[in-house]
Design an enzyme around this catalytic site. Structure first.
Site, short mmCIF file in Angstrom:
data_model
loop_
_atom_site.label_atom_id
_atom_site.label_comp_id
_atom_site.label_asym_id
_atom_site.label_seq_id
_atom_site.Cartn_x
_atom_site.Cartn_y
_atom_site.Cartn_z
N GLU A 13 50.49 47.46 38.67
CA GLU A 13 50.29 47.12 37.26
C GLU A 13 51.56 47.37 36.43
O GLU A 13 51.49 47.51 35.21
CB GLU A 13 49.13 47.93 36.70
CG GLU A 13 47.81 47.63 37.38
CD GLU A 13 46.69 48.53 36.89
OE1 GLU A 13 46.15 48.26 35.81
OE2 GLU A 13 46.36 49.50 37.58
N SER A 147 43.17 46.75 37.52
CA SER A 147 43.44 45.35 37.19
C SER A 147 42.96 44.38 38.25
O SER A 147 43.58 43.33 38.46
CB SER A 147 44.95 45.14 36.93
OG SER A 147 45.33 45.80 35.75
N TYR A 217 45.87 39.10 31.91
CA TYR A 217 47.23 39.26 31.40
C TYR A 217 48.02 37.97 31.14
O TYR A 217 49.06 38.02 30.53
CB TYR A 217 48.02 40.16 32.36
CG TYR A 217 47.35 41.50 32.53
CD1 TYR A 217 47.14 42.33 31.43
CD2 TYR A 217 46.91 41.93 33.77
CE1 TYR A 217 46.51 43.55 31.57
CE2 TYR A 217 46.27 43.16 33.91
CZ TYR A 217 46.08 43.96 32.81
OH TYR A 217 45.46 45.17 32.95
N ARG A 256 38.39 53.29 27.91
CA ARG A 256 37.67 52.02 27.73
C ARG A 256 36.73 51.85 28.91
O ARG A 256 37.14 52.01 30.07
CB ARG A 256 38.66 50.84 27.68
CG ARG A 256 38.13 49.61 26.95
CD ARG A 256 38.95 48.38 27.22
NE ARG A 256 38.76 47.93 28.59
CZ ARG A 256 39.75 47.60 29.42
NH1 ARG A 256 41.01 47.69 29.04
NH2 ARG A 256 39.48 47.22 30.65
N ASP A 258 34.01 49.64 31.11
CA ASP A 258 33.66 48.25 31.44
C ASP A 258 32.24 48.14 32.00
O ASP A 258 31.83 48.97 32.83
CB ASP A 258 34.64 47.70 32.48
CG ASP A 258 36.08 47.70 31.98
OD1 ASP A 258 36.29 47.76 30.75
OD2 ASP A 258 37.00 47.62 32.83
N GLU A 271 33.45 50.65 35.50
CA GLU A 271 34.42 51.75 35.60
C GLU A 271 34.84 52.23 34.22
O GLU A 271 34.62 51.56 33.21
CB GLU A 271 35.66 51.31 36.40
CG GLU A 271 36.44 50.18 35.76
CD GLU A 271 37.66 49.78 36.58
OE1 GLU A 271 38.17 50.61 37.36
OE2 GLU A 271 38.10 48.63 36.42
N ASN A 273 38.29 53.30 32.24
CA ASN A 273 39.76 53.21 32.26
C ASN A 273 40.32 54.29 31.34
O ASN A 273 40.14 54.22 30.12
CB ASN A 273 40.22 51.85 31.75
CG ASN A 273 39.65 50.70 32.56
OD1 ASN A 273 40.17 50.36 33.61
ND2 ASN A 273 38.56 50.11 32.08
N GLY A 277 45.00 49.05 29.07
CA GLY A 277 46.13 48.29 28.53
C GLY A 277 46.22 48.48 27.03
O GLY A 277 45.22 48.43 26.32
#
Length: 311
Positions: A13, A147, A217, A256, A258, A271, A273, A277
């Site tokens: 990443e 990612s 991305y 964050r 998900d 998951e 994070n 990002g």
């Protein structure tokens, strides 16, 4: 304040982290801080060992950034940093372990099995076990990677071997889980420990089959709908589960979380994070903007929380 921003790194990443670092550095400068940017490389630890700063902002993603290793080094050096500590970072990065914690505390997860590659004589033995326990479609991914790198959605039996090979190139532990179709959403969480709040839910509509690396991305790879067009009850459930997951892993300052909302309108956690990002167009800042927090204000909020939290 004198703040060092660690970005780049050597994980898959890296490119995303370079963008995160660039955005964070500019935001901190805009807020009047003295900033030192470091393109982090574990082979050049002198840059970190000799730091003379008030705070480190970790803008790394993936291995050696998000997995607790750099946090452990900074702890030993007694340098405060933004975000979660060693244990929560490592747990969040270990998808199998974090899923066990979520499931045991009533947060719904997808059925999965973990395979330690070196415990099998050959990959074909794992293939046999996967066939015995999963029906197509299902997902194969590295246990510790971000990612969606190394991830395959297996739709045909002949894909299984290749999917395991791809995942094992990134990790010696593989996670196979049932495929859950539905709406992809994510919930940013921010606040000092015990006082966290969830920001508006974001729905992600990828241009590809699922929210893969390109969708995340590449320009135009996905559409973000903030706030997500879900019912008030479901919004509340998502936000409650996001804060609960964040707290179960003892995350700090921000994360964050998900989810997939399945066909029965049930949120399935994917998951947490701990270092999502943080480019100016990333999901977290998108959500913050809806409640009136600019990108620069958001980064400054993380700094303020870190300083007050770790005194």
């Amino acid at each position: 304040m004198k703040i060092a921003v660690l970005y780049g790194g050597i994980s898959g990443e890296r490119e995303v982290s370079l963008s995160t670092g660039k955005g964070v550095i500019q935001a901190l400068i805009n807020k009047g801080h003295e900033v030192k940017g470091i393109d982090f490389d574990p082979g050049k630890l002198d840059e970190v060992l000799n730091l003379d700063v008030d705070l480190v902002f970790i803008g790394l993603h993936g291995r050696f950034g998000e997995d607790g290793k750099i946090q452990g080094l900074l702890d030993m050096l007694n340098i405060p940093y933004v975000g979660s500590g060693v244990l929560s970072s490592a747990l969040a990065m270990d998808k199998a372990k974090s899923k066990q914690i979520f499931s045991s505390q009533g947060i719904q997860t997808a059925f999965s099995r973990t395979y330690v590659v070196n415990q099998f004589e050959k990959l074909s033995d794992i293939v046999m076990d996967v066939k015995a326990n999963f029906s197509i479609p299902f997902v194969v991914k590295p246990n510790q990677e971000g990612s969606t790198l190394g991830l395959t959605i297996v739709k045909e039996e002949q894909q299984i071997q290749k999917a395991l090979e791809v995942a094992s190139a990134s990790d010696s532990v593989l996670l196979v889980e049932e495929y859950v179709g539905g709406r992809e959403v994510t919930v940013p969480v921010v606040g000092k420990q015990g006082e966290e709040e969830a920001l508006p839910v974001i729905e992600i509509i990828p241009k590809n089959d699922y929210y893969d690396f390109d969708s995340k991305y590449k320009p135009g790879g996905s559409e973000h709908i903030v706030p997500a067009k879900v019912s008030e009850d479901l919004t509340k459930q998502l936000q409650t589960n996001a804060v609960k997951a964040h707290q179960l892993l003892s995350c700090d300052v921000y994360s964050r979380v998900d989810f997939i909302i399945n066909e029965n309108n049930i949120p399935i956690i994917l998951e947490v994070n701990t270092l999502p990002g943080m480019t100016p167009t990333s999901l977290f800042p998108d959500s913050a903007q809806v409640i009136g927090w600019s990108y620069d204000d958001l980064i400054e909020r993380f700094v303020t929380l870190s300083v007050t939290d770790k005194k």
